[in-house]
Design a protein around this motif. Structure first.
Motif, PDB file in Angstrom:
ATOM      1  N   ILE A 312       0.835  -1.203   0.000  1.00 42.73           N
ATOM      2  CA  ILE A 312       0.000   0.000   0.000  1.00 42.73           C
ATOM      3  C   ILE A 312       0.870   1.253   0.000  1.00 42.73           C
ATOM      4  CG2 ILE A 312      -1.887   1.171   1.190  1.00 42.73           C
ATOM      5  CD1 ILE A 312      -2.628  -1.505   2.458  1.00 42.73           C
ATOM      6  N   ALA A 313       2.040   1.182   0.641  1.00 40.52           N
ATOM      7  CA  ALA A 313       2.945   2.336   0.658  1.00 40.52           C
ATOM      8  C   ALA A 313       3.450   2.646  -0.747  1.00 40.52           C
ATOM      9  CB  ALA A 313       4.119   2.063   1.598  1.00 40.52           C
ATOM     10  N   TYR A 314       3.837   1.622  -1.503  1.00 39.85           N
ATOM     11  CA  TYR A 314       4.285   1.870  -2.875  1.00 39.85           C
ATOM     12  C   TYR A 314       3.124   2.345  -3.746  1.00 39.85           C
ATOM     13  CZ  TYR A 314       9.087   0.382  -2.438  1.00 39.85           C
ATOM     14  OH  TYR A 314      10.409   0.329  -2.111  1.00 39.85           O
ATOM     15  N   SER A 315       1.926   1.908  -3.411  1.00 39.25           N
ATOM     16  CA  SER A 315       0.754   2.428  -4.107  1.00 39.25           C
ATOM     17  C   SER A 315       0.614   3.930  -3.865  1.00 39.25           C
ATOM     18  CB  SER A 315      -0.494   1.690  -3.624  1.00 39.25           C
ATOM     19  OG  SER A 315      -1.656   2.338  -4.056  1.00 39.25           O
ATOM     20  N   THR A 316       0.843   4.360  -2.625  1.00 35.66           N
ATOM     21  CA  THR A 316       0.812   5.792  -2.303  1.00 35.66           C
ATOM     22  C   THR A 316       1.838   6.548  -3.122  1.00 35.66           C
ATOM     23  OG1 THR A 316       0.104   5.318  -0.041  1.00 35.66           O
ATOM     24  CG2 THR A 316       1.087   7.473  -0.452  1.00 35.66           C
ATOM     25  N   CYS A 317       3.050   6.003  -3.174  1.00 41.35           N
ATOM     26  CA  CYS A 317       4.131   6.646  -3.937  1.00 41.35           C
ATOM     27  C   CYS A 317       3.730   6.789  -5.405  1.00 41.35           C
ATOM     28  CB  CYS A 317       5.399   5.808  -3.794  1.00 41.35           C
ATOM     29  SG  CYS A 317       6.893   6.613  -4.353  1.00 41.35           S
ATOM     30  N   SER A 318       3.117   5.751  -5.962  1.00 40.87           N
ATOM     31  CA  SER A 318       2.681   5.788  -7.357  1.00 40.87           C
ATOM     32  C   SER A 318       1.604   6.845  -7.581  1.00 40.87           C
ATOM     33  CB  SER A 318       2.168   4.406  -7.763  1.00 40.87           C
ATOM     34  OG  SER A 318       1.700   4.406  -9.087  1.00 40.87           O
ATOM     35  N   GLN A 319       0.628   6.905  -6.682  1.00 42.68           N
ATOM     36  CA  GLN A 319      -0.452   7.882  -6.832  1.00 42.68           C
ATOM     37  C   GLN A 319       0.055   9.311  -6.673  1.00 42.68           C
ATOM     38  OE1 GLN A 319      -3.537   6.831  -7.870  1.00 42.68           O
ATOM     39  NE2 GLN A 319      -2.389   4.911  -7.974  1.00 42.68           N
ATOM     40  N   LEU A 320       1.060   9.503  -5.827  1.00 45.55           N
ATOM     41  CA  LEU A 320       1.674  10.828  -5.710  1.00 45.55           C
ATOM     42  C   LEU A 320       2.329  11.231  -7.027  1.00 45.55           C
ATOM     43  CD1 LEU A 320       3.238  10.489  -2.161  1.00 45.55           C
ATOM     44  CD2 LEU A 320       1.477  12.109  -2.817  1.00 45.55           C
ATOM     45  N   GLY A 321       2.880  10.248  -7.738  1.00 43.20           N
ATOM     46  CA  GLY A 321       3.439  10.539  -9.054  1.00 43.20           C
ATOM     47  C   GLY A 321       2.382  11.053 -10.018  1.00 43.20           C
ATOM     48  N   TYR A 322       1.180  10.464  -9.973  1.00 43.06           N
ATOM     49  CA  TYR A 322       0.074  10.957 -10.809  1.00 43.06           C
ATOM     50  C   TYR A 322      -0.237  12.422 -10.486  1.00 43.06           C
ATOM     51  CZ  TYR A 322      -1.225   6.310 -12.560  1.00 43.06           C
ATOM     52  OH  TYR A 322      -1.234   5.097 -13.191  1.00 43.06           O
ATOM     53  N   MET A 323      -0.332  12.726  -9.187  1.00 46.96           N
ATOM     54  CA  MET A 323      -0.655  14.104  -8.795  1.00 46.96           C
ATOM     55  C   MET A 323       0.409  15.079  -9.267  1.00 46.96           C
ATOM     56  SD  MET A 323      -1.715  13.339  -4.850  1.00 46.96           S
ATOM     57  CE  MET A 323      -2.409  11.743  -4.425  1.00 46.96           C
ATOM     58  N   VAL A 324       1.679  14.687  -9.139  1.00 51.04           N
ATOM     59  CA  VAL A 324       2.779  15.590  -9.493  1.00 51.04           C
ATOM     60  C   VAL A 324       2.815  15.830 -10.993  1.00 51.04           C
ATOM     61  CG1 VAL A 324       5.294  15.793  -9.570  1.00 51.04           C
ATOM     62  CG2 VAL A 324       4.175  15.111  -7.455  1.00 51.04           C
TER      63      VAL A 324
END
Length: 672
Positions: A312-324
């Motif tokens: 789930i943590a790497y999922s968070t990192c991935s979704q932050l990439g979408y936002m950025v």
């Protein structure tokens, strides 16, 4: 009312921290949770007034710093961007407090834990409500401090110590860059509040500045430093390694800090500084590349992780990439829309993971679970809702923001737009695959854990179930309810809070891309979801054969070890600085040069010379007469020699001779 939104959390934190021993665990939990619930209700009123009716509120509390060149107030700005963040932060924080009452009930230090949670919420609210960069930096550093305290809450665990220190060090790199950007703003703008900087930016858009002896574009340098500050806090590629390791803290910490609030501070900073970034397209391109690569990297890494919270943590990192990369494509409102949506279903996933871990005696390895669907049915339902929202299943919250980001990326009709669309779409497939993998290994597969643990697994109590249920509702509906308001074509919800140059505005173009590219991300998400279900249910041997093949082993090892980022940092950076710090900096410079030229060497040389002169005092007058004669002769001779050859001698050589003289005396003294 507006000040209470901010200060209720610090009031609760102070009571729990200072009087927790007298209040007891339940008393401290009740006070902190009540303060956050009231703060959330007040945030709803603020959202109603500011967000829906477009009435921004500016509060000047008092003067903080007042000098001839610098004036900073304790000021709070409540515009639509701020009140949206306040609602998200206070809602999730209040539910995390409620969740923690039961989850941490066995811990004797619950008052301290609740105090840290409320302290973190206070600093996060300071960050989002500030009306200038310096006050924002106070909240920025405050959430870093609170995250260190929360990750290291179980301070007797070595891994928690290491994870907290790693988070602090990696964030210090980003914080230093942010501080450099703020100093450049102050030097050139003579002000650091958002309004003044926004007004002066068009005037200074062509100005250059001498930085490190290079003449560089001022706004580009400021934009790079602000962005690298966001990279550290929002765990983008390069400074991302602290985020998965931070899962060593208690699960409520993971939900509050690393899913909903702290890691989104970087995205908030970029959106808040849109009036700068819109004049530097080259830096926007850099932001787009970083975000797209982060989303792809984290999605591929999450495919083969076995720790439930780490997936789930790497999922968070991935979704932050979408936002950025959405912000890099000048679609700040779309990036922020995904930020607010993502907070709900990611908090739901983390808290559901905590409920599962609680049920199986604190086991986090998914390979040692299985068969929990009928044992913890409510938690299973929550994980399914969170996972479907995460992968962008049609008509759930994630579908409205995640797919919109990919649409506006393709709608740029540029090379970087296509790159981010492609990497984001592949990331969507990987996200769906590992989300289904997590659900299957945890709930649907045959039980693989210890019999005593699996047989006694059960759903959590009422507080945890209430928190999960409250998060499940917005995870389903909030995207549908707020899409037209926040990112609808022609919507003026954000008003002046976000500035977008008309040349970069492409929301209309995104509406008219072909249906194939519009539906490709959701189709690939569904393909990833059902292919994972099929492969793990009926073709597990096929996956095993792929993993044990020659290429499969190398690929699995590469992804499982997180693209070797930790290995590279440890072996090539950390070891270098450790060796440099001890062998060169400490032994050679501090204990060597500084001591020889400093007080130790000087005192040793003077004592040596003084001792030698003392031995010359024999008491015989003819010895003194001889010394006077020899000394006078030497001085006169040196003067005459200087008159002859002094023009050819560099004065700096005298310094070298002086140093060598003391070094020889010091070395001789050590040998003896």
């Amino acid at each position: 009312m507006y000040l209470l939104i901010i200060f209720l959390s610090i009031i609760g934190s102070s009571f729990a921290g200072l009087f927790g021993r007298h209040l007891g665990s339940w008393g401290a939990a009740f006070i902190t949770t009540s303060c956050l619930v009231v703060s959330f209700l007040l945030s709803l009123f603020a959202f109603y007034e500011v967000g829906l009716f477009g009435s921004p509120v500016y509060i000047k509390l008092t003067t903080w710093i007042s000098s001839e060149v610098l004036h900073i107030d304790w000021g709070f700005m409540f515009d639509s961007l701020t009140v949206s963040m306040c609602v998200v932060v206070t809602f999730i924080s209040s539910l995390v407090h409620l969740y923690s009452i039961e989850y941490m009930s066995h811990d004797p230090h619950l008052p301290r834990f609740m105090s840290y949670l409320s302290l973190f919420t206070f600093f996060m609210l300071i960050l989002v409500t500030a009306d200038n960069y310096v006050q924002m930096f106070v909240g920025w550093e405050g959430v870093g401090l609170a995250s260190y305290l929360l990750i290291n809450f179980w301070y007797t665990r070595i891994q928690a110590n290491k994870a907290a220190i790693k988070a602090m060090v990696m964030n210090r790199i980003g914080d230093f860059c942010l501080l450099m950007g703020m100093l450049l703003i102050f030097i050139n703008y003579k002000s650091i509040d958002y309004a003044s900087v926004a007004v002066l930016t068009p005037v200074l858009k062509d100005k250059t500045v001498n930085f490190l002896n290079f003449n560089l574009h001022l706004l580009s340098v400021i934009g790079v430093f602000l962005f690298f500050g966001a990279v550290g806090k929002s765990a983008q590629l390069g400074l991302h390694t602290w985020l998965p390791d931070a899962m060593e803290g208690p699960t409520p910490v993971s939900a509050l800090i690393h899913a909903a609030t702290m890691v989104t501070a970087g995205v908030f900073l970029i959106a808040r500084s849109s009036f700068i970034y819109e004049y530097i397209n080259n830096i926007l391109e850099l932001i787009t590349v970083f975000g797209a690569l982060t989303s792809f990297f984290a999605a591929t890494t999450g495919l083969v992780q076995n720790d439930m919270k780490r997936v789930i943590a790497y999922s968070t990192c991935s979704q932050l990439g979408y936002m950025v990369f959405a912000c890099g494509l000048s679609n700040y409102s779309v990036g922020f829309f995904h930020l607010s949506n993502h907070a709900f279903f990611k908090a739901l996933l983390f808290l559901s993971a905590g409920s599962v871990i609680h049920a199986v005696n604190d086991e986090q390895d998914m390979r040692k679970m299985g068969g929990l669907k009928n044992l913890v049915p409510f938690t299973y339902s929550m994980v399914v809702i969170g996972s479907l929202a995460l992968i962008g299943f049609p008509f759930l919250t994630g579908f409205y923001s995640k797919d919109l980001i990919l649409e506006v990326a393709y709608g740029k009709y540029s090379d970087l737009g296509y790159l981010s669309y492609f990497l984001g779409t592949v990331g969507a497939f990987c996200t769906a695959f590992y989300s289904m993998r997590l659900s299957y290994l945890t709930f649907l597969s045959k039980p693989t854990g210890h019999k005593k643990v699996i047989c006694y697994a059960h759903d959590s109590g009422k507080f945890i179930c209430i928190a999960l249920g409250c998060l499940a509702i917005p995870s389903i509906f909030i995207g549908y309810l707020t899409k037209d308001m926040m990112v609808g074509v022609g919507s003026h919800f954000f008003g002046t809070a976000i500035y977008v140059n008309l040349n970069n505005f492409n929301v209309f173009d995104a509406e008219f891309i072909s249906t194939f590219y519009k539906t490709l991300p959701v189709n690939l998400s569904l393909l990833g979801f059902f292919s994972a279900l099929f492969l793990y249910s009926f073709r597990a041997n096929f996956l095993f054969n792929i993993k044990t093949s020659v290429i499969g082993k190398k690929l699995y090892n590469f992804l499982n070890r997180k693209w070797f980022f930790d290995k590279i940092y440890n072996e090539y950076f950390s070891q270098f600085f450790f060796k440099f710090g001890f062998s060169t900096s400490y032994k050679f410079i501090d204990r060597g040069i500084f001591e020889i030229l400093g007080p130790t060497g000087l005192s040793t040389a003077i004592l040596k010379v003084g001792s030698s002169l003392h031995k010359m005092q024999t008491g015989f007058i003819y010895h003194y007469t001889l010394l006077i004669l020899v000394g006078t002769t030497v001085f006169i001779g040196l003067r005459q020699m200087w008159l002859l050859i002094g023009y050819a001698i560099d004065f700096r050589l005298l310094f070298v001779v002086f140093v060598l003289f003391f070094y020889i005396i010091y070395s001789t003294n050590n040998d003896k």
